[in-house]
Design an enzyme around this catalytic site. Structure first.
Site, PDB file in Angstrom:
ATOM      1  N   HIS A   1      12.677  -1.051 -11.986  1.00  0.00           N
ATOM      2  CA  HIS A   1      12.470  -2.488 -12.197  1.00  0.00           C
ATOM      3  C   HIS A   1      12.470  -3.161 -10.836  1.00  0.00           C
ATOM      4  O   HIS A   1      13.468  -3.115 -10.119  1.00  0.00           O
ATOM      5  CB  HIS A   1      13.582  -3.057 -13.080  1.00  0.00           C
ATOM      6  CG  HIS A   1      13.367  -4.483 -13.486  1.00  0.00           C
ATOM      7  ND1 HIS A   1      14.059  -5.045 -14.525  1.00  0.00           N
ATOM      8  CD2 HIS A   1      12.560  -5.465 -12.996  1.00  0.00           C
ATOM      9  CE1 HIS A   1      13.684  -6.313 -14.661  1.00  0.00           C
ATOM     10  NE2 HIS A   1      12.779  -6.592 -13.742  1.00  0.00           N
TER      11      HIS A   1
ATOM     12  N   HIS B   1       0.816  -1.219   0.000  1.00  0.00           N
ATOM     13  CA  HIS B   1       0.000   0.000   0.000  1.00  0.00           C
ATOM     14  C   HIS B   1       0.849   1.268   0.000  1.00  0.00           C
ATOM     15  O   HIS B   1       1.888   1.358   0.644  1.00  0.00           O
ATOM     16  CB  HIS B   1      -0.924   0.016   1.223  1.00  0.00           C
ATOM     17  CG  HIS B   1      -0.187   0.142   2.533  1.00  0.00           C
ATOM     18  ND1 HIS B   1       0.147   1.358   3.086  1.00  0.00           N
ATOM     19  CD2 HIS B   1       0.289  -0.803   3.377  1.00  0.00           C
ATOM     20  CE1 HIS B   1       0.791   1.176   4.219  1.00  0.00           C
ATOM     21  NE2 HIS B   1       0.894  -0.133   4.432  1.00  0.00           N
TER      22      HIS B   1
END
Length: 205
Positions: free
Chosen positions: A141, A132
């Site tokens: 990446h 979250h």
């Protein structure tokens, strides 16, 4: 939606699998930028080297694994008005209020938590978890199996290696790297490379 896949390596094949599985998406084929020859894959041919070589597409996905190379292509294509589309595997779990930037790639089994923001051309690789309120910068990446706890911030071009984890609330600077299996418990300055458990910065010799 007709989409071109820009790339000719292993990551391009991963993106092809994602787009072939995604509902409402019609991957047209590959572009092999630079000197990459490229090969057909799953019935998709190499159609040229540049988006201008192909007509009738709605957008492109930059399927180039190297963050800096992907960022350079993104800058060039954006300047020329090329449209970018995300690639999201149907098995990925993406919270309804998560924000996905143009051209981002969400691979099979990835989880994106509530309130997360994923930047343009970022890669969330196979089975990674972004919890979250994380902010994943452009051209980052997050490698397979990596874990970001809540409210982690990744700067532009950051790389989180396979199986690495970052505890809640930490910031990884622009173009920094957390090595494979690292446990990041402190903020990481831009451009630094950290490894180990707990992760410590590598010093140049």
């Amino acid at each position: 939606m007709k989409v071109l896949i820009v790339g000719s390596g292993g990551h391009a094949r991963v993106v092809a699998d994602i787009l072939l599985a995604a509902p409402g998406v019609d991957p047209m084929g590959f572009l092999a930028p630079g000197t990459g020859a490229g090969e057909p894959f799953r019935g998709l041919a190499v159609l040229g080297r540049d988006p201008a070589d192909v007509t009738g597409h709605d957008g492109v996905v930059l399927a180039v694994g190297d963050n800096r190379a992907r960022a350079a292509l993104a800058e060039d294509y954006a300047r020329r008005g090329v449209a970018f589309v995300p690639a999201v595997h149907p098995s990925a779990i993406v919270a309804p209020d998560a924000e996905l930037g143009p051209g981002c790639v969400i691979c099979a089994g990835a989880v994106v938590g509530a309130g997360a923001r994923i930047g343009a051309h970022a890669i969330l690789n196979t089975g990674c978890s972004v919890d979250h309120d994380c902010v994943v910068g452009a051209c980052c990446h997050v490698a397979p199996g990596a874990r970001l706890a809540g409210a982690v911030t990744l700067g532009t071009g950051a790389f989180i290696g396979i199986g690495a984890c970052v505890i809640q609330g930490r910031t990884i600077g622009d173009w920094a790297t957390a090595g494979a299996g690292a446990a990041v418990v402190r903020n990481v300055r831009p451009g630094a490379v950290v490894v180990g458990v707990p992760a410590r910065e590598l010093q140049e010799s």
